[in-house]
Design an enzyme around this catalytic site. Structure first.
Site, short mmCIF file in Angstrom:
data_model
loop_
_atom_site.label_atom_id
_atom_site.label_comp_id
_atom_site.label_asym_id
_atom_site.label_seq_id
_atom_site.Cartn_x
_atom_site.Cartn_y
_atom_site.Cartn_z
N ILE A 15 2.37 -10.82 -10.63
CA ILE A 15 3.40 -11.83 -10.34
C ILE A 15 2.87 -13.22 -10.71
CG2 ILE A 15 4.66 -12.94 -8.45
CD1 ILE A 15 4.95 -10.20 -7.12
N GLN A 148 4.85 -0.96 6.75
CA GLN A 148 4.82 0.11 5.75
C GLN A 148 3.71 1.10 6.11
OE1 GLN A 148 6.52 1.20 3.05
NE2 GLN A 148 4.97 2.80 2.89
N TYR A 154 -2.40 -4.76 5.29
CA TYR A 154 -1.57 -5.60 4.42
C TYR A 154 -0.37 -6.17 5.19
CZ TYR A 154 0.95 -6.66 0.00
OH TYR A 154 1.62 -7.27 -1.05
N1 CAA Z 1 6.41 7.64 6.67
C1 CAA Z 1 5.96 8.65 7.46
N2 CAA Z 1 4.97 9.47 7.11
C2 CAA Z 1 4.41 9.28 5.92
C3 CAA Z 1 4.80 8.26 5.04
C4 CAA Z 1 5.86 7.42 5.46
N3 CAA Z 1 6.30 6.41 4.71
N4 CAA Z 1 4.04 8.29 3.94
C5 CAA Z 1 3.17 9.33 4.10
N5 CAA Z 1 3.42 9.93 5.30
C6 CAA Z 1 2.74 11.10 5.86
C7 CAA Z 1 2.89 12.28 4.92
O1 CAA Z 1 4.10 12.96 5.16
C8 CAA Z 1 1.68 13.13 5.23
O2 CAA Z 1 1.91 13.84 6.45
P1 CAA Z 1 1.24 15.26 6.68
O3 CAA Z 1 -0.24 15.01 6.66
O4 CAA Z 1 1.78 15.65 8.01
O5 CAA Z 1 1.73 16.10 5.54
C9 CAA Z 1 0.62 12.07 5.53
O6 CAA Z 1 1.34 10.86 5.90
C10 CAA Z 1 -0.26 11.76 4.35
O7 CAA Z 1 0.55 11.35 3.25
P2 CAA Z 1 0.01 11.32 1.77
O8 CAA Z 1 -0.08 12.72 1.21
O9 CAA Z 1 0.78 10.34 0.95
O10 CAA Z 1 -1.48 10.81 2.06
P3 CAA Z 1 -2.51 10.07 1.17
O11 CAA Z 1 -3.71 9.90 2.04
O12 CAA Z 1 -2.65 10.68 -0.17
O13 CAA Z 1 -1.84 8.64 0.92
C11 CAA Z 1 -0.99 6.51 1.39
C12 CAA Z 1 -1.52 7.77 2.00
C13 CAA Z 1 -2.11 5.82 0.60
C14 CAA Z 1 -0.56 5.57 2.51
C15 CAA Z 1 0.18 6.85 0.44
O14 CAA Z 1 1.16 7.52 1.19
C16 CAA Z 1 0.80 5.65 -0.21
O15 CAA Z 1 0.28 5.13 -1.19
N6 CAA Z 1 1.94 5.19 0.31
C17 CAA Z 1 2.65 4.02 -0.23
C18 CAA Z 1 2.13 2.77 0.43
C19 CAA Z 1 2.86 1.57 -0.13
O16 CAA Z 1 4.08 1.53 -0.17
N7 CAA Z 1 2.12 0.55 -0.57
C20 CAA Z 1 2.70 -0.60 -1.17
C21 CAA Z 1 1.82 -1.06 -2.28
S1 CAA Z 1 2.61 -2.28 -3.30
C22 CAA Z 1 2.56 -3.64 -2.37
O17 CAA Z 1 1.96 -3.72 -1.35
C23 CAA Z 1 3.33 -4.82 -2.91
C24 CAA Z 1 4.34 -5.24 -1.94
O18 CAA Z 1 4.18 -6.29 -1.33
C25 CAA Z 1 5.56 -4.45 -1.76
#
Ligand code: CAA
Length: 247
Positions: A15, A148, A154
Site C-alpha cells: 500500500i 480476526q 495484529y
Molecule cells: N473462524 C473460526 N475458526 C477458524 C477460523 C475462523 N476464521 N480460521 C481457522 N479456524 C479454525 C479451523 O477451522 C481449524 O479448526 P480445527 O483445528 O478444529 O479443524 C483451526 O482454526 C486451524 O485452522 P487452519 O487450518 O487455517 O490453521 P493454520 O494453523 O494452518 O492457520 C491461520 C491458522 C494462520 C490463522 C490461518 O487460518 C490464516 O492465515 N487465517 C487468515 C488470517 C487473516 O485473515 N489474516 C489477515 C492477513 S492480511 C492483513 O492483515 C491485512 C489487513 O489489514 C486486512
C-alpha cells in the site's frame, strides 16, 4: 512557496508504494522510510513503480529502534525544512492462533505496528505544532475493528492505533494538526496474497463487493485526508473495506 513534504513509513510496501506515488503525482516531496537491509531496493522500486527519484528522500531506519529512528527522522525533517503530512503505514503480520502464538510473534507485531507510532510521530508532531499545520494519517485495518481469527497481535495493535488517533487529534487541534486513520479491508498486496489460497477465497466470499481492494483505492482515502478538502476531519477513521465490516 516550497514544495509540500510527506513522510511515509513502509513507503516501498504494497500500500505504501501507491501512497508514495499518489503524493508525488500531487506535487509533494516524499521522505520514504524503509527498513535497513543490504538489498539495494530503492533504485529498483523507482524503476518498477515509475517514480521520479528526485522527489524522494530515502531514510533507512528500523522504526522499532527508538533512538536510531528518532535521530534519522529528525534529521530528514530538518533537511527538508518542513513536514506537512505523516502517513504511519509500516506494519507486519505474524498470524497464528493465540493458543500457539509465541511471545516473539506477539512482540514483533506490537513493536512494529504500535510501539513505533511513538518514535515516528513525536518528532513529526512537534514540528507540525511549531508550523501550526499538519495532517497525520494512521493506516489501521478492518481487523482492528472487527477482530480476526489468527490475529490477536495484529488486531490489538490496529485497534490501539485508533485510540492513539483520537487522543492525538485532541492534542493537535489547537495547532491545526488533524489526525485521522484509514482502515483498509483486504487489499491486493503481498501481505494478503501470502494467505493460503482457500482462506483468501473464503474471505472474499464474506466481502459484499466480492473482491479485494486495489492499493490505489486505499491511497485515495489517504490523499483525501491530506488534501484541502479533508481539513475539517479529525479523530476519524475512514473504512475502505468493500462492506466487510459496517459499524
Ligand atoms: N473462524 C473460526 N475458526 C477458524 C477460523 C475462523 N476464521 N480460521 C481457522 N479456524 C479454525 C479451523 O477451522 C481449524 O479448526 P480445527 O483445528 O478444529 O479443524 C483451526 O482454526 C486451524 O485452522 P487452519 O487450518 O487455517 O490453521 P493454520 O494453523 O494452518 O492457520 C491461520 C491458522 C494462520 C490463522 C490461518 O487460518 C490464516 O492465515 N487465517 C487468515 C488470517 C487473516 O485473515 N489474516 C489477515 C492477513 S492480511 C492483513 O492483515 C491485512 C489487513 O489489514 C486486512
Amino acid at each position: 512557496m516550497s514544495q509540500k513534504v510527506v513522510l511515509i513509513t513502509g513507503a516501498l510496501g504494497g500500500i505504501g508504494s501507491e501512497i508514495s506515488r499518489q503524493f508525488i503525482q500531487q506535487g509533494y516531496r516524499v521522505i520514504a522510510v524503509l527498513t535497513p537491509s543490504n538489498e539495494p531496493r530503492e533504485e529498483r522500486w523507482l524503476q518498477n513503480e515509475n517514480i521520479d527519484g528526485s522527489q524522494v528522500r530515502f531514510v533507512r531506519t528500523n522504526v522499532t529502534d527508538h533512538e536510531a529512528a528518532t535521530a534519522a527522522i529528525t534529521e530528514a525533517i530538518e533537511a527538508e525544512g518542513r513536514v506537512d503530512v505523516l502517513v504511519n503505514n509500516a506494519g507486519i503480520t505474524r498470524d497464528t492462533a493465540f493458543k500457539k502464538m509465541s511471545y516473539e510473534q506477539w512482540c514483533a507485531v506490537l513493536d512494529t505496528n504500535l510501539r513505533s507510532l511513538f518514535t515516528v510521530t513525536q518528532p513529526v508532531f512537534n514540528k507540525m505544532l511549531a508550523q501550526n499545520h499538519g495532517r497525520i494519517i494512521n493506516i489501521t485495518s478492518v481487523n482492528g475493528l472487527k477482530g480476526q481469527f489468527g490475529q490477536t497481535n495484529y488486531s490489538a495493535a490496529k485497534a490501539g492505533m485508533i485510540g492513539f488517533t483520537k487522543a492525538l487529534a485532541l492534542e493537535g487541534a489547537r495547532n491545526n494538526v488533524c489526525v485521522n486513520a484509514v482502515a483498509p479491508g483486504y487489499t491486493g498486496t503481498p501481505m494478503v496474497t501470502a494467505i493460503r489460497e482457500d482462506i483468501v477465497e473464503g474471505i472474499k466470499k464474506q466481502i459484499p463487493l466480492n473482491r479485494l481492494a486495489g492499493p490505489e483505492e486505499i491511497a485515495a482515502a489517504v490523499l483525501y485526508l491530506a488534501g484541502d478538502s479533508g481539513g475539517y476531519i479529525t479523530g476519524e477513521t475512514i473504512n475502505v473495506n468493500g462492506g466487510l465490516y459496517m459499524h
